[in-house]
Design a protein around this motif. Structure first.
Motif, PDB file in Angstrom:
ATOM      1  N   UNK A  92       0.793  -1.224   0.000  1.00  0.00           N
ATOM      2  CA  UNK A  92       0.000   0.000   0.000  1.00  0.00           C
ATOM      3  C   UNK A  92       0.825   1.273   0.000  1.00  0.00           C
ATOM      4  N   UNK A  93       2.153   1.174   0.063  1.00  0.00           N
ATOM      5  CA  UNK A  93       2.993   2.375   0.006  1.00  0.00           C
ATOM      6  C   UNK A  93       2.720   3.088  -1.315  1.00  0.00           C
ATOM      7  N   UNK A  94       2.553   4.420  -1.250  1.00  0.00           N
ATOM      8  CA  UNK A  94       2.039   5.150  -2.405  1.00  0.00           C
ATOM      9  C   UNK A  94       3.042   6.085  -3.072  1.00  0.00           C
ATOM     10  N   UNK A  95       4.238   6.236  -2.528  1.00  0.00           N
ATOM     11  CA  UNK A  95       5.161   7.215  -3.097  1.00  0.00           C
ATOM     12  C   UNK A  95       6.158   6.573  -4.057  1.00  0.00           C
ATOM     13  N   UNK A  96       6.876   5.551  -3.601  1.00  0.00           N
ATOM     14  CA  UNK A  96       7.964   4.978  -4.398  1.00  0.00           C
ATOM     15  C   UNK A  96       7.545   3.732  -5.167  1.00  0.00           C
ATOM     16  N   UNK A  97       6.876   2.800  -4.514  1.00  0.00           N
ATOM     17  CA  UNK A  97       6.590   1.519  -5.148  1.00  0.00           C
ATOM     18  C   UNK A  97       5.704   1.632  -6.393  1.00  0.00           C
ATOM     19  N   UNK A  98       4.622   2.440  -6.381  1.00  0.00           N
ATOM     20  CA  UNK A  98       3.834   2.552  -7.617  1.00  0.00           C
ATOM     21  C   UNK A  98       4.646   3.115  -8.780  1.00  0.00           C
TER      22      UNK A  98
END
Length: 387
Positions: free
Chosen positions: A189-195
């Motif tokens: 659910x991390x939204x800054x780096x992983x997507x």
């Protein structure tokens, strides 16, 4: 056995973000009241005991009103960590420096005894190799920081630690502060780096790696970072002899790893081949430099997302990792072991790992054409400047 909840009220700046909300949920397990302070509303439904205040950290009046009646502040909010955000110097300084000063001023005005600041490895690191560094290392000189985010976070951390033992204005007692310096955060659910990484994988951009294969960096799972913040808050209390007051701590999973090898399970877990081409670090750095230069020229007209910034090249390709000894001994921090399998599953559950669509590919081509076109104009212009 049900955990007995305290009557402490915690406020988290940046509380609607990925880490802030995860921290808030953990705090609710032992506290009856948690306030999320953020300029953007949370995406999740708020559980009982959690409230949201939509406000701007740059506005002292809004900060001052939100902190009334609060017992402990987690100052998580920041701006400019990655991508094109790193190129907005004015907003970075307003949020990271002015916003932090507003928080500290309000804490003293409202007699709030504890403040935990979420800092970064970058206050020490600026592209130089560091192996098993610790908190005795000096701050990187401000003029050596390759980006505004790192420089302003360094200024903010120094301001927070200097504010330790600030005397309250309307009551007896003092403000006690500490800072945590996390590695790169990951988790489902991390939204800054992983997507962003997954987009590069799915668009076919992730076709090479760079830097030495033996270069090592660090990451921290979101739940390990949450645990460190909870321990830091306890270490500022009288029961723990305020042992963390005025201190900074590195926080990571404690497992240095090559940046690209760390993401191999994500690449292969989504059904893609891991690249076998390795490029020199200097070449990628030069490309990032040109990209930033082009963005500065055309960003007002076409605010494209840089593939990489210079700081991101350093952070991913140059060895830098730090000892957890101080966090272990003074906070009792012991990171749990995690891998990327839950991250892979999170993306798969949302339809990732499939063949990219035409529209996505078309957008990629458009971005590349614009970057190449302006790069050609820039390169043709540079010799003229030299005359």
């Amino acid at each position: 056995m049900e955990v007995q909840k305290t009557h402490n009220t915690f406020l988290i700046t940046g509380g609607a973000g990925y880490f802030g909300f995860r921290l808030a949920c953990a705090l609710l397990e032992s506290s009856s009241s948690v306030i999320l302070f953020d300029v953007n509303p949370p995406l999740q439904e708020l559980p009982k005991g959690m409230t949201f205040i939509q406000a701007d950290i740059r506005d002292f009046a809004q900060v001052d009103g939100a902190l009334h009646g609060v017992d402990c502040v987690f100052h998580v909010a920041s701006y400019g960590m990655s991508g094109r955000e790193q190129l907005n110097a004015k907003l970075i300084e307003e949020v990271n420096i002015q916003g932090t000063e507003n928080i500290l001023k309000a804490c003293v005005a409202h007699s709030i005894p504890r403040l935990i600041y979420t800092s970064t490895f970058n206050v020490i690191f600026g592209g130089q190799e560091i192996q098993n560094g610790d908190e005795t290392l000096p701050y990187l000189p401000l003029h050596l920081h390759p980006d505004h985010y790192s420089r302003t976070k360094s200024i903010a951390e120094m301001t927070v630690l200097k504010a330790n033992n600030s005397v309250f204005k309307t009551s007896s007692g003092v403000l006690r502060t500490c800072a945590l310096r996390p590695a790169g955060i990951y988790g489902p659910g991390e939204q800054r780096h992983l997507p962003r990484i997954v987009r590069y994988i799915e668009k076919g951009i992730f076709r090479f790696v760079y830097g030495a294969p033996e270069s090592l960096v660090e990451f921290v799972h979101v739940d390990n970072l949450v645990a460190a913040h909870l321990l830091a808050a306890e270490a500022l209390t009288e029961q723990k002899q305020h042992c963390a007051a005025g201190q900074a701590y590195f926080v990571s999973d404690g497992r240095p790893v090559n940046n690209f090898e760390f993401f191999r399970p994500l690449v292969e877990g989504l059904g893609y081949s891991f690249p076998n081409v390795r490029l020199p670090l200097w070449l990628i750095y030069f490309f990032a430099f040109l990209t930033e230069l082009i963005h500065n020229l055309v960003g007002q007209v076409y605010n494209f997302q840089p593939l990489l910034t210079r700081t991101e090249v350093y952070k991913t390709g140059v060895t830098h990792y730090f000892s957890l000894r101080k966090a272990r001994e003074e906070l009792g921090y012991e990171p749990a072991e995690y891998d990327l399998q839950d991250v892979v599953q999170w993306f798969r559950d949302r339809g990732h790992g499939k063949k990219r669509s035409r529209s996505t590919f078309g957008k990629l081509i458009l971005d590349l054409v614009v970057v190449i076109a302006f790069g050609a104009v820039l390169l043709s212009w540079l010799p003229v400047v030299g005359h």
